[in-house]
Every structure is written in structure tokens, then in C-alpha cells.
Design a protein around this motif. Structure first.
Motif, short mmCIF file in Angstrom:
data_model
loop_
_atom_site.label_atom_id
_atom_site.label_comp_id
_atom_site.label_asym_id
_atom_site.label_seq_id
_atom_site.Cartn_x
_atom_site.Cartn_y
_atom_site.Cartn_z
N LEU A 142 0.83 -1.20 0.00
CA LEU A 142 0.00 0.00 0.00
C LEU A 142 0.87 1.27 0.00
O LEU A 142 0.60 2.21 -0.74
N ALA A 143 1.91 1.27 0.80
CA ALA A 143 2.82 2.43 0.84
C ALA A 143 3.47 2.65 -0.52
O ALA A 143 3.58 3.79 -0.98
N LEU A 144 3.87 1.57 -1.17
CA LEU A 144 4.47 1.70 -2.50
C LEU A 144 3.48 2.26 -3.51
O LEU A 144 3.83 3.10 -4.34
N TRP A 145 2.22 1.81 -3.44
CA TRP A 145 1.20 2.34 -4.36
C TRP A 145 0.93 3.82 -4.10
O TRP A 145 0.77 4.61 -5.03
N ILE A 146 0.91 4.21 -2.84
CA ILE A 146 0.65 5.62 -2.50
C ILE A 146 1.80 6.49 -3.01
O ILE A 146 1.57 7.52 -3.65
N VAL A 147 3.03 6.08 -2.74
CA VAL A 147 4.19 6.86 -3.18
C VAL A 147 4.24 6.90 -4.71
O VAL A 147 4.52 7.95 -5.31
N THR A 148 3.92 5.78 -5.35
CA THR A 148 3.90 5.75 -6.81
C THR A 148 2.84 6.70 -7.36
O THR A 148 3.09 7.43 -8.32
N GLY A 149 1.67 6.73 -6.74
CA GLY A 149 0.61 7.64 -7.17
C GLY A 149 0.99 9.09 -7.01
O GLY A 149 0.72 9.92 -7.89
N VAL A 150 1.61 9.42 -5.89
CA VAL A 150 2.05 10.80 -5.65
C VAL A 150 3.10 11.20 -6.68
O VAL A 150 3.05 12.28 -7.28
N LEU A 151 4.04 10.30 -6.92
CA LEU A 151 5.10 10.57 -7.89
C LEU A 151 4.53 10.76 -9.30
O LEU A 151 4.92 11.69 -10.02
N ALA A 152 3.60 9.90 -9.68
CA ALA A 152 2.97 10.02 -11.00
C ALA A 152 2.20 11.33 -11.11
O ALA A 152 2.23 11.99 -12.16
N THR A 153 1.53 11.74 -10.05
CA THR A 153 0.79 13.01 -10.05
C THR A 153 1.73 14.19 -10.21
O THR A 153 1.47 15.11 -10.99
N VAL A 154 2.84 14.17 -9.48
CA VAL A 154 3.83 15.24 -9.59
C VAL A 154 4.36 15.33 -11.02
O VAL A 154 4.49 16.41 -11.59
N LEU A 155 4.64 14.17 -11.61
CA LEU A 155 5.15 14.16 -12.97
C LEU A 155 4.11 14.67 -13.97
O LEU A 155 4.44 15.39 -14.90
N LEU A 156 2.85 14.29 -13.77
CA LEU A 156 1.79 14.78 -14.66
C LEU A 156 1.63 16.29 -14.56
O LEU A 156 1.48 16.98 -15.58
N ILE A 157 1.65 16.81 -13.36
CA ILE A 157 1.53 18.26 -13.17
C ILE A 157 2.73 18.96 -13.82
O ILE A 157 2.58 20.03 -14.43
N SER A 158 3.87 18.36 -13.72
CA SER A 158 5.09 18.96 -14.25
C SER A 158 5.11 19.01 -15.77
O SER A 158 5.91 19.74 -16.35
N THR A 159 4.26 18.25 -16.43
CA THR A 159 4.24 18.27 -17.89
C THR A 159 3.68 19.58 -18.44
O THR A 159 3.70 19.79 -19.65
N SER A 160 3.21 20.46 -17.58
CA SER A 160 2.69 21.75 -18.04
C SER A 160 3.73 22.53 -18.82
O SER A 160 3.39 23.39 -19.63
N LYS A 161 5.01 22.21 -18.60
CA LYS A 161 6.07 22.93 -19.32
C LYS A 161 5.99 22.69 -20.82
O LYS A 161 6.59 23.40 -21.60
N MET A 162 5.22 21.68 -21.24
CA MET A 162 5.05 21.42 -22.67
C MET A 162 4.08 22.42 -23.30
O MET A 162 4.10 22.60 -24.52
N PHE A 163 3.21 23.02 -22.50
CA PHE A 163 2.13 23.82 -23.04
C PHE A 163 2.20 25.30 -22.65
O PHE A 163 1.66 26.14 -23.36
N VAL A 164 2.81 25.59 -21.53
CA VAL A 164 2.88 26.97 -21.03
C VAL A 164 4.19 27.59 -21.51
O VAL A 164 5.25 26.98 -21.38
N PRO A 165 4.14 28.80 -22.07
CA PRO A 165 5.39 29.45 -22.50
C PRO A 165 6.37 29.60 -21.33
O PRO A 165 5.97 29.88 -20.19
N ARG A 166 7.62 29.39 -21.62
CA ARG A 166 8.62 29.38 -20.55
C ARG A 166 8.73 30.72 -19.83
O ARG A 166 9.00 30.75 -18.63
#
Length: 128
Positions: free
Chosen positions: A3-27
Motif C-alpha cells: 500500500l505504501a508503494l502504491w501511495i508513493v507511486t501515485g504521488v510521484l505520478a501526479t507530480v510528474l503529470l503536473i510537471s508536464t505543463s512545461k510542454m504547453f505553457v510558455p517558458r
């Protein structure tokens, strides 16, 4: 532990998804909105930021989908290792820029990625 691994994996995946905004927002807009912590985007070309964003998107998918779909679940710890390398690079970049305070989140995410890689390669692997 699973369960801890799934939670940490989910948080990490969420952080990475949010971070993809650099593809769409002007620098320039990201740099202005992010304050001192966001100035790093000005060191990279728009093309390089799109590549980094695409890698983060692939990493978010690679952390969740292989295990969820039970198709090549060994890709989860491999992806977590790659994410650890990504955040190692981010931490090095912050050190070179002299951003000692803003390095802390990168080190936390690095530790989370190492935890997922260790847990999924070792005690809570999907193959064992």
C-alpha cells in the motif's frame, strides 16, 4: 508495504503529470509565475522543455499502467529508476544554479523514486 508503494507511486505520478505543463505553457510565463524556483526554465530551449515534459508524461504512465494492466509490470521499477535519474539531474541543475533551498523537493522526489524502485525490484515485486 504494498500500500505504501502504491501511495508513493501515485504521488510521484501526479507530480510528474503536473510537471508536464512545461510542454504547453510558455517558458517566460512559467518563469514569472514560479518565482526564483521557476527561473530554471529560461536555461532551456522550448524544444528541450517539450522533451523533458514528454519524458515526464511517459514516466507517469510507466509508473502506473504496467502494474494496473498487469502487462510487463517489471517496467514499474525500471521507470522508477529512470525517474530517480531524472530527479538526480534536476538536483544537479539546481546545485549549479546555486538554488540550495529549491533543491529540497527534488531530493524528496528522488527519495520517493528510489523507494519505489527498491520496493518493486525487491520485497514487493510484481513477479514474486
Amino acid at each position: 508495504m504494498n500500500l505504501a508503494l502504491w501511495i508513493v507511486t501515485g504521488v510521484l505520478a501526479t507530480v510528474l503529470l503536473i510537471s508536464t505543463s512545461k510542454m504547453f505553457v510558455p517558458r517566460e510565463k512559467m518563469a514569472a509565475a514560479g518565482g526564483r524556483a521557476g527561473q530554471w526554465v529560461l536555461d532551456f530551449s522550448p524544444g528541450a522543455l517539450r522533451v523533458i515534459g514528454a519524458l515526464e508524461l511517459l514516466a507517469a504512465v510507466g509508473l502506473i499502467l504496467p502494474a494496473l494492466l498487469d502487462i510487463a509490470p517489471v517496467l514499474v521499477p525500471i521507470t522508477a529508476t529512470c525517474v530517480a535519474l531524472l530527479f538526480t539531474g534536476a538536483a544537479i541543475m539546481r546545485l549549479r544554479r546555486g538554488e540550495r533551498v529549491t533543491i529540497i523537493p527534488d531530493l524528496v522526489y528522488l527519495g520517493m523514486a528510489v523507494f519505489v524502485a527498491w520496493g518493486r525490484f525487491g520485497p514487493e515485486s510484481f513477479t514474486g
